[in-house]
Design a protein around this motif. Structure first.
Motif, PDB file in Angstrom:
ATOM      1  N   ILE A  52       0.376  11.855   3.335  1.00  0.00           N
ATOM      2  CA  ILE A  52       1.683  11.849   2.697  1.00  0.00           C
ATOM      3  C   ILE A  52       1.993  13.198   2.044  1.00  0.00           C
ATOM      4  O   ILE A  52       3.124  13.496   1.687  1.00  0.00           O
ATOM      5  CB  ILE A  52       1.774  10.702   1.664  1.00  0.00           C
ATOM      6  CG1 ILE A  52       1.354   9.368   2.317  1.00  0.00           C
ATOM      7  CG2 ILE A  52       3.178  10.557   1.117  1.00  0.00           C
ATOM      8  CD1 ILE A  52       2.179   8.970   3.529  1.00  0.00           C
TER       9      ILE A  52
ATOM     10  N   TYR B 153      -4.283   8.912   1.246  1.00  0.00           N
ATOM     11  CA  TYR B 153      -2.864   9.020   0.923  1.00  0.00           C
ATOM     12  C   TYR B 153      -2.441  10.484   0.884  1.00  0.00           C
ATOM     13  O   TYR B 153      -1.442  10.879   1.503  1.00  0.00           O
ATOM     14  CB  TYR B 153      -2.602   8.349  -0.427  1.00  0.00           C
ATOM     15  CG  TYR B 153      -1.150   8.264  -0.820  1.00  0.00           C
ATOM     16  CD1 TYR B 153      -0.440   7.072  -0.654  1.00  0.00           C
ATOM     17  CD2 TYR B 153      -0.481   9.352  -1.374  1.00  0.00           C
ATOM     18  CE1 TYR B 153       0.891   6.981  -1.030  1.00  0.00           C
ATOM     19  CE2 TYR B 153       0.855   9.268  -1.748  1.00  0.00           C
ATOM     20  CZ  TYR B 153       1.527   8.080  -1.571  1.00  0.00           C
ATOM     21  OH  TYR B 153       2.856   7.988  -1.938  1.00  0.00           O
TER      22      TYR B 153
ATOM     23  N   TYR C 185       0.810  -1.215   0.000  1.00  0.00           N
ATOM     24  CA  TYR C 185       0.000   0.000   0.000  1.00  0.00           C
ATOM     25  C   TYR C 185       0.847   1.270   0.000  1.00  0.00           C
ATOM     26  O   TYR C 185       0.312   2.374  -0.090  1.00  0.00           O
ATOM     27  CB  TYR C 185      -0.965   0.023   1.192  1.00  0.00           C
ATOM     28  CG  TYR C 185      -0.299   0.167   2.552  1.00  0.00           C
ATOM     29  CD1 TYR C 185      -0.109   1.424   3.135  1.00  0.00           C
ATOM     30  CD2 TYR C 185       0.112  -0.952   3.268  1.00  0.00           C
ATOM     31  CE1 TYR C 185       0.480   1.564   4.376  1.00  0.00           C
ATOM     32  CE2 TYR C 185       0.706  -0.832   4.511  1.00  0.00           C
ATOM     33  CZ  TYR C 185       0.895   0.433   5.057  1.00  0.00           C
ATOM     34  OH  TYR C 185       1.496   0.560   6.285  1.00  0.00           O
ATOM     35  N   TYR C 186       2.192   1.123   0.076  1.00  0.00           N
ATOM     36  CA  TYR C 186       3.041   2.308   0.047  1.00  0.00           C
ATOM     37  C   TYR C 186       4.439   1.930  -0.438  1.00  0.00           C
ATOM     38  O   TYR C 186       5.013   0.945   0.015  1.00  0.00           O
ATOM     39  CB  TYR C 186       3.140   2.945   1.436  1.00  0.00           C
ATOM     40  CG  TYR C 186       3.962   4.218   1.442  1.00  0.00           C
ATOM     41  CD1 TYR C 186       3.414   5.418   1.004  1.00  0.00           C
ATOM     42  CD2 TYR C 186       5.286   4.211   1.841  1.00  0.00           C
ATOM     43  CE1 TYR C 186       4.166   6.583   0.966  1.00  0.00           C
ATOM     44  CE2 TYR C 186       6.053   5.366   1.816  1.00  0.00           C
ATOM     45  CZ  TYR C 186       5.487   6.544   1.377  1.00  0.00           C
ATOM     46  OH  TYR C 186       6.238   7.688   1.328  1.00  0.00           O
TER      47      TYR C 186
ATOM     48  N   GLN D  66       8.408  -1.739  -0.104  1.00  0.00           N
ATOM     49  CA  GLN D  66       6.973  -1.484  -0.056  1.00  0.00           C
ATOM     50  C   GLN D  66       6.434  -1.889   1.307  1.00  0.00           C
ATOM     51  O   GLN D  66       6.865  -2.883   1.898  1.00  0.00           O
ATOM     52  CB  GLN D  66       6.239  -2.276  -1.145  1.00  0.00           C
ATOM     53  CG  GLN D  66       6.573  -1.832  -2.564  1.00  0.00           C
ATOM     54  CD  GLN D  66       5.826  -2.637  -3.601  1.00  0.00           C
ATOM     55  OE1 GLN D  66       5.887  -3.856  -3.620  1.00  0.00           O
ATOM     56  NE2 GLN D  66       5.089  -1.940  -4.473  1.00  0.00           N
ATOM     57  N   TYR D  67       5.479  -1.098   1.810  1.00  0.00           N
ATOM     58  CA  TYR D  67       4.825  -1.416   3.066  1.00  0.00           C
ATOM     59  C   TYR D  67       3.636  -2.345   2.819  1.00  0.00           C
ATOM     60  O   TYR D  67       2.961  -2.274   1.789  1.00  0.00           O
ATOM     61  CB  TYR D  67       4.279  -0.158   3.737  1.00  0.00           C
ATOM     62  CG  TYR D  67       5.301   0.808   4.265  1.00  0.00           C
ATOM     63  CD1 TYR D  67       6.632   0.458   4.428  1.00  0.00           C
ATOM     64  CD2 TYR D  67       4.916   2.097   4.629  1.00  0.00           C
ATOM     65  CE1 TYR D  67       7.550   1.359   4.919  1.00  0.00           C
ATOM     66  CE2 TYR D  67       5.826   3.011   5.124  1.00  0.00           C
ATOM     67  CZ  TYR D  67       7.148   2.643   5.263  1.00  0.00           C
ATOM     68  OH  TYR D  67       8.051   3.537   5.753  1.00  0.00           O
TER      69      TYR D  67
ATOM     70  N   TRP E 139      -1.256  10.441  -4.734  1.00  0.00           N
ATOM     71  CA  TRP E 139      -1.012   8.999  -4.789  1.00  0.00           C
ATOM     72  C   TRP E 139      -0.545   8.631  -6.194  1.00  0.00           C
ATOM     73  O   TRP E 139      -1.210   8.975  -7.180  1.00  0.00           O
ATOM     74  CB  TRP E 139      -2.293   8.241  -4.429  1.00  0.00           C
ATOM     75  CG  TRP E 139      -2.162   6.750  -4.529  1.00  0.00           C
ATOM     76  CD1 TRP E 139      -1.151   5.979  -4.033  1.00  0.00           C
ATOM     77  CD2 TRP E 139      -3.063   5.846  -5.167  1.00  0.00           C
ATOM     78  NE1 TRP E 139      -1.368   4.665  -4.303  1.00  0.00           N
ATOM     79  CE2 TRP E 139      -2.547   4.547  -5.010  1.00  0.00           C
ATOM     80  CE3 TRP E 139      -4.275   6.016  -5.850  1.00  0.00           C
ATOM     81  CZ2 TRP E 139      -3.186   3.417  -5.509  1.00  0.00           C
ATOM     82  CZ3 TRP E 139      -4.917   4.889  -6.354  1.00  0.00           C
ATOM     83  CH2 TRP E 139      -4.366   3.617  -6.186  1.00  0.00           C
TER      84      TRP E 139
END
Length: 262
Positions: free
Chosen positions: A255, A251, A119-120, A218-219, A259
């Motif tokens: 952040i 996001y 997801y990140y 990546q998370y 995104w």
């Protein structure tokens, strides 16, 4: 937050009994709550917001709230050290149902826990105090580099230590690492880019990101091995949120950039 339709529900496979864990602490999981292990502070993913009476907020928290809502449960945040999370111990002991702690997906961690879809995309960054002459790892020869233990930032620092000749000072807590850098205890620090960006936005004269390393990390969110029902729900919620635009809104809120859509 964008309204969303509840289109699917999967059963949550969790223990219903209290479990005694190392150190004498007692943890419970319940069908009424979704217990989420995290390690605070890790802004902007999970941290206590003083403007909301120290309520735990962040990117991970918002996404986990979507999962709890889908399951018809209340979100319960369980704050602990990063080590028990990355080792899978907390999940195996029943201290929590999900690990959500800006957790990088690695082969080693995948041996002890199951990961959701990414997801990140997380890059590592070198942070330093402006005006100290540190603009990259090439300036760190003979200097002291701080890292948070049990992180991929620590692994990257160890990998590059022979090449750049710095000493490594580990910290168990991100807040301690940031303070050590700002107050000159260390000369630089490696960690995930968004963590430094959040601090730099608040204190641009005291801290800045001077170099960036694309590590392909990546998370993902994690559950105990074999907890397929819960993992299925998490993946379904992430997929639906990405398709509806809700993920992009969350996001961008945390952040502070659009995104990228992957």
């Amino acid at each position: 937050m964008i309204a969303r339709a509840r289109r699917f529900t999967r059963p949550l496979a969790v223990a219903l009994a209290a479990l005694t864990v190392a150190g004498g602490a007692v943890a419970c999981t319940s069908q009424d709550t979704l217990a989420v292990c995290t390690s605070i502070p890790y802004e902007p993913f999970e941290y206590k917001d003083s403007w909301q009476d120290n309520k735990v907020v962040g990117f991970d928290v918002d996404l986990m709230n979507l999962v709890a809502d889908e399951l018809g449960q209340e979100l319960q945040i369980v704050d602990m050290g990063f080590g028990p999370i990355t080792s899978g111990q907390a999940l195996d002991a029943g201290e929590c149902d999900v690990a959500a702690a800006a957790l990088t997906i690695t082969q080693e961690r995948s041996k002890v826990m199951d990961f959701s879809q990414p997801y990140y995309n997380a890059d590592q960054g070198l942070a330093a105090v402006p005006g100290t002459g540190v603009s990259g790892l090439g300036d760190m020869d003979g200097k002291l580099l701080g890292v948070q233990t049990e992180t991929t930032g620590e692994a990257y620092a160890l990998e590059k230590q022979g090449e750049y000749g710095y000493e490594i000072k580990p910290y168990s807590d991100l807040g301690e690492l940031q303070e050590a850098l700002v107050f000159g205890v260390i000369d630089g620090a490696i960690g995930d880019i968004p963590l430094w960006n959040s601090e730099a936005a608040r204190n641009p004269d005291r801290l800045g990101v001077v170099d960036r390393f694309d590590t392909g990390e990546q998370y993902g969110f994690a559950v105990a091995k074999g907890n397929d029902d819960l993992m299925g729900t998490i993946n379904d919620v992430l997929t639906e949120a990405k398709e509806s635009g809700e993920f992009a809104a969350i996001y961008e809120r945390w952040i502070n950039e659009p995104w990228p859509g992957n």
